[in-house]
Design a protein around this motif. Structure first.
Motif, short mmCIF file in Angstrom:
data_model
loop_
_atom_site.label_atom_id
_atom_site.label_comp_id
_atom_site.label_asym_id
_atom_site.label_seq_id
_atom_site.Cartn_x
_atom_site.Cartn_y
_atom_site.Cartn_z
N GLY C 32 0.81 -1.20 0.00
CA GLY C 32 0.00 0.00 0.00
C GLY C 32 0.85 1.25 0.00
O GLY C 32 2.08 1.19 0.04
N PRO C 33 0.19 2.40 -0.05
CA PRO C 33 0.91 3.67 -0.11
C PRO C 33 1.50 4.09 1.24
O PRO C 33 2.27 5.04 1.30
CB PRO C 33 -0.18 4.67 -0.54
CG PRO C 33 -1.46 4.05 -0.12
CD PRO C 33 -1.28 2.57 -0.16
N ALA C 35 2.78 1.72 3.81
CA ALA C 35 3.68 0.79 4.50
C ALA C 35 4.83 0.41 3.56
O ALA C 35 4.67 0.37 2.33
CB ALA C 35 2.91 -0.45 4.94
N PRO C 36 5.98 0.13 4.12
CA PRO C 36 7.18 -0.08 3.30
C PRO C 36 7.15 -1.39 2.53
O PRO C 36 6.53 -2.38 2.96
CB PRO C 36 8.31 -0.08 4.31
CG PRO C 36 7.70 -0.48 5.60
CD PRO C 36 6.29 0.05 5.57
N LEU C 37 7.85 -1.40 1.41
CA LEU C 37 7.98 -2.61 0.61
C LEU C 37 8.56 -3.76 1.43
O LEU C 37 8.26 -4.93 1.22
CB LEU C 37 8.89 -2.33 -0.59
CG LEU C 37 8.31 -1.38 -1.65
CD1 LEU C 37 9.42 -0.75 -2.49
CD2 LEU C 37 7.33 -2.10 -2.56
N PRO C 77 4.95 -0.93 -8.64
CA PRO C 77 6.39 -0.65 -8.73
C PRO C 77 7.14 -0.96 -7.42
O PRO C 77 6.63 -0.70 -6.33
CB PRO C 77 6.42 0.85 -9.03
CG PRO C 77 5.18 1.09 -9.81
CD PRO C 77 4.16 0.18 -9.18
N GLY C 78 8.34 -1.47 -7.57
CA GLY C 78 9.18 -1.75 -6.42
C GLY C 78 9.05 -3.16 -5.89
O GLY C 78 9.91 -3.64 -5.16
N ARG C 170 3.66 5.60 6.96
CA ARG C 170 3.28 6.95 6.54
C ARG C 170 1.87 7.22 7.05
O ARG C 170 0.88 6.94 6.35
CB ARG C 170 3.30 7.03 5.01
CG ARG C 170 4.66 7.22 4.39
CD ARG C 170 5.55 6.02 4.52
NE ARG C 170 6.75 6.10 3.66
CZ ARG C 170 7.71 5.20 3.65
NH1 ARG C 170 7.65 4.15 4.48
NH2 ARG C 170 8.74 5.35 2.84
N ARG C 173 -0.76 8.96 4.99
CA ARG C 173 -1.38 8.34 3.82
C ARG C 173 -2.38 7.25 4.21
O ARG C 173 -2.85 6.50 3.36
CB ARG C 173 -0.30 7.73 2.92
CG ARG C 173 0.75 8.71 2.43
CD ARG C 173 1.69 8.00 1.46
NE ARG C 173 2.94 8.75 1.27
CZ ARG C 173 4.08 8.20 0.83
NH1 ARG C 173 4.11 6.90 0.52
NH2 ARG C 173 5.18 8.91 0.67
N THR E 9 7.77 2.97 -0.09
CA THR E 9 6.49 2.36 -0.48
C THR E 9 6.47 2.23 -2.00
O THR E 9 7.31 2.81 -2.69
CB THR E 9 5.30 3.25 -0.07
OG1 THR E 9 5.37 4.46 -0.84
CG2 THR E 9 5.37 3.59 1.42
N THR E 11 4.43 3.48 -3.95
CA THR E 11 4.13 4.78 -4.56
C THR E 11 5.38 5.64 -4.64
O THR E 11 5.55 6.43 -5.58
CB THR E 11 3.02 5.49 -3.78
OG1 THR E 11 3.37 5.48 -2.38
CG2 THR E 11 1.69 4.77 -3.95
N ASP E 12 6.28 5.48 -3.68
CA ASP E 12 7.57 6.19 -3.75
C ASP E 12 8.35 5.74 -4.98
O ASP E 12 8.96 6.56 -5.68
CB ASP E 12 8.42 5.90 -2.50
CG ASP E 12 7.78 6.40 -1.21
OD1 ASP E 12 6.89 7.28 -1.28
OD2 ASP E 12 8.17 5.91 -0.14
N VAL E 13 8.35 4.47 -5.24
CA VAL E 13 9.08 3.96 -6.40
C VAL E 13 8.41 4.43 -7.69
O VAL E 13 9.08 4.85 -8.64
CB VAL E 13 9.17 2.41 -6.37
CG1 VAL E 13 9.94 1.89 -7.57
CG2 VAL E 13 9.83 1.94 -5.07
#
Lengths: 247, 247, 247, 247, 247, 247
Positions: C32-33, C35-37, C77-78, C170, C173, E9, E11-13
């Motif tokens: 999600g927008p 929480a970290p990858l 992405p990512g 975040r 967000r 996240t 979205t950052d990428v």
């Protein structure tokens, strides 16, 4: 006497006294407009059962592997196949599981020419490197003089179907089948077949005359194949399967 | 309406107007002293045929893959298996050959719990990387409240056999089957199953009470599973199978 | 008590007296927008360390495998992934090297749902065919009633991050995350998930409400998971891991 | 006319105007006490060169692959082999690199019976799935009536050696070779060869009479094989190698 | 400027504007009695972060692959490894997923000599056959004259640890480390290393003098490596990565 | 003293008293407009024979593997290659068959730089996991100070050809070769070679000056390489090849 591994319970297998197993392998592939896609699998099963019944002793019969190596017929709808590598792995794993239970003398009963090279290879690999002895048996190579008539969807296969699954032979398409058939298999120059796909040399997938074998001939073929398999089972049962000493 | 790929000719497949196919996959493995080794393959076939018949349109039905992922039962004689990797390759290749002919919406009809993870993986791989859309359907997950009774060689499987293959249920061994059965599947601590082989927790291979399901229940199960499969076929036929756009 | 295999020297490992090891595995994929990858890898590491600390005895903890099976999230992405086959090989090899040194009772501590089927398969393969005993432990399956709230980037994962890595959430967000979230995982018909990619059913990658779990809940989750892992380690340490005899 | 890919420079290949290539493959394996281990590789090379010279046009000739599929002779010291899978990969890769340069009509010139099934498989795979057309040519299958005399280290192979490498035939051991020879290849029941290793049926590795072929016969064999290969090259050069349309 | 793929996240990428990525790879293996098993992974991470920070533009940094090719140290407890083949597959898959998102210019930042040949191979394979351009960067090959001092757990690695993770250097075992160290790597005759395992030539796993590098030297190494990586990133960013035309 | 495995009979190998074997491996790839594609294979063979002759004892010499890892030269017509994985498998299998007969101390004599990493890997794998001890020997790494002059199709390789196969050196193209040559191998930034294909840095495939080595220098190179290989054979023959004990 057959011990059918689909119908038996695990306790039946535990109580059986044998190290012999049959693994029927066929193909699901075009056999002309008159014969079913499953011809090769049906025939392998027929012969395995008949051979096991004839044998004087118990023989486990594994479920049939119905899809084999048939990419050469891919231009004909309904033809199914796996890669040769996948086929070898599947056969090797199944034989390995049979051997795990002591069913370690295995005859792979084959109904399809396209499987022959892979079966030669994988049974040798199994015998040399695994805990089992395995050999292939291709029924139409063991029916005496009939063999030269083999074709594809031709006299022999259609005759055997007429004896065992007459409802699956479309008799009303035999004429059509005959007309679109090629006479021989392949396109040869200097003993090399230039054709990798059957569609390169046969219009409707048939090789040989599907009208040239009635149900009586089919019964004879089953008889011959069953007897041959019975003799093979006897030889396999008695064979010294230890690998020879290094020279 | 089913188009049986064993019985059909290639011209029948050519003339059919469908992109839907079913691929039944089962297992040949111990199901207690009372039920046949082939239970899972027989059930997959039963459900596939019933679902295809119910569906309002043509559905090709491939021959059953009878040996699956069952090494967990290896301590019980007669259990056959291939490695998960071999199984995935075999299924992927067969689906690939179906798709080659335009039968590119494939439901893998499954009768064995041990196949579930591999089928989830391989159908995703096919859908993402090959020219087909595939999903798995495991019949006993789609029979409403009955599901919680599943076991192994237990109420559901035995009931369905009583409805479809009563001659294969050894009724005289039901008492023995019940007595050696375990109540649940596995040996659990902190939501982790510590047992990798079924012989670690069941004496005779049975989980659940094989007496708790008569032929009527079996008929109901077949009905439920066939209806569920019919609904799934409708959804698969209509689905937009293009992959979603990158975000 | 944890013996961290990143920080320890080889002489420390030589001098330790244990055959227990933890191998944390996660994923680097969209959460999600907000929480970290790296959420799944971070959580696997958190739980492995907490469980090892709780355990009354020494447990080696291998470095975390941060990229797992996540192709289903590829549209975001990512997201990183390896194929299921590569993942199984990597895990199997690492466990093999642990076992080489006598660390042959291994719990794979998992933070990602997509790894579950492959871990079930590979730990069974290792246990049956290699010189080690291995089982998977997925933390969110061992947190009692919280489990039903799992989602993806939802209540549980966000709560645990708030307790352990608050700077990576975040909070500004969260509202956006909630609004684009789907309620459940997948697109189901007849108990079959028709969606192979998460982008087929979630707009922003989130499933569930990421606002529904504060840091206190996160601490409780860590506590529950650590206790569950401690109990599992005790069971694994004491288990008779010899394979059962053939029937 | 041969363009030898060992002797040529890359600029010579760039300047040549052909899409035809030969890839000689042999085996390094026992050929009795009188003939060299390299017999099959030497013969493949001999025939490839003779055929290329006869052909009216340029034909690239790749270096010989000297070790093939020969595990069946492993009991005899000095026999070398690779697995069938390794062999197929090696041949496929080499043909792929030939095709990369536009040499995409390839005849694999084979001197060893044990390579035949694998070459049939790999040339079909290449033709169907790679950017090349390939067929195998086994010289002793293309020498008219001589073929039935083949044996192993027998009349034909020894005769050809006498014509091409007389110094490698140990004439003083011919008597010994003859005496330890078997008459036929294999140990057959019901058209199935029960022997997977040659040591199961031949004492010294020889099949057939190595005295039954002098240098003149060897010259005739070379002539016949070269002519057959020339005809094959003509057919390959002219063939429409596009795959047939689906039916 | 680094975009950390663990912390970011999706979205950052999505919002970042770069096609550059770093993939740190190390090893978890013996580094003598004084330095941690994780030395190579820690160093790869250190250098990747420092290089990314120095670079004038955004660079995605993937999570570190901590277990590499280290079977040569297997005699030393705690050493972990995967096979070279598994390692290549894992790296290739991860790079493939980076490239899927347009991060298709990838520098693999390496901290372990044993990974070098496999990284050379896999980055070439990726560049030639996948949709990405990749090159390896091994930090200790890019620190000017220091390079000749490398050893194993020797001057350079210990110095860099003293600068970055001083708490992980067991200063009280330096004397012991020095005494059991060998002077050079391997056991050489005619430019061939006869030793395949490090235990064949070093008693405690150390090569070189771990006392010969203080924290200042470590800082200098980090500086040199970061600058070298910065220069490499610039070159990679600007490079024409299309493959050259055939001659 | 060499025992040539192409020329010998199996009885010769049986009667030989040695456990030493050489396996020459080369490449068939562009060596500029003046030198043959087979340069590396020819040189490996030359050196293997010379080394075996020098050695005081019997050494079996396997037939040369002429196609190796050379995809980096693919832009130059005639260059042949197999994948690194295929190459390793082929070498491993051949060494395995040598070891089967007790020829289990094997030196792989290499004539091609591109094979070096794969040979390091596969000889280590063989030594650790198979029943043989193997090491690679690359001739141009063992010719003292000449080594720094190596290039590609440059001074050393051309000189050795002039000594051994003068007819294969196109002296009339030396000027052209020199003019299109690059000075060094690769395109380097921060100790990383940015070029994966040789066509990225050399116009005609040559690196170094092919005029800078006459036949006398070639003889000296052969002498140096043969002596180095002789010393290596002595060391290999005497080496304790048991793996060291775990620490």
């Amino acid at each position: 006497m057959q011990l059918d591994l689909t119908d038996a319970t695990w306790t039946d297998v535990r109580d059986a006294d044998t190290d012999l197993a049959l693994l029927p392998v066929g193909s699901t592939e075009q056999h002309g407009p008159h014969a079913p896609l499953g011809t090769d699998a049906l025939h392998a099963e027929t012969v395995a059962e008949a051979g096991a019944e004839r044998y004087d002793g118990t023989v486990a019969v594994a479920p049939t592997i119905s899809v084999g190596i048939a990419e050469e017929h891919r231009q004909f709808p309904g033809t199914l196949w796996v890669s040769p590598d996948t086929f070898r792995r599947y056969v090797r794993d199944v034989v390995g599981s049979l051997a795990y239970h002591g069913l370690d003398r295995v005859v792979v009963v084959n109904g399809h020419g396209g499987n022959v090279p892979a079966l030669g290879e994988v049974t040798a690999t199994i015998t040399r490197h695994d805990d089992a002895y395995a050999v292939p048996f291709t029924w139409f190579d063991a029916v005496d003089d009939h063999g030269s008539d083999m074709g594809h969807g031709g006299p022999l296969e259609t005759a055997l179907l007429r004896a065992t699954h007459p409802e699956l032979v479309r008799e009303d398409r035999i004429e059509e089948a005959r007309e679109g058939a090629s006479e021989g298999w392949g396109d040869w120059v200097s003993s090399t077949n230039l054709a990798h796909d059957s569609a390169e040399f046969t219009e409707n997938g048939v090789v040989g005359d599907p009208g040239a074998g009635d149900a009586d001939r089919g019964e004879e073929l089953r008889e011959l194949a069953a007897n041959a398999l019975d003799r093979l089972l006897q030889a396999v049962a008695e064979r010294d399967v230890s690998r020879p000493a290094d020279r």
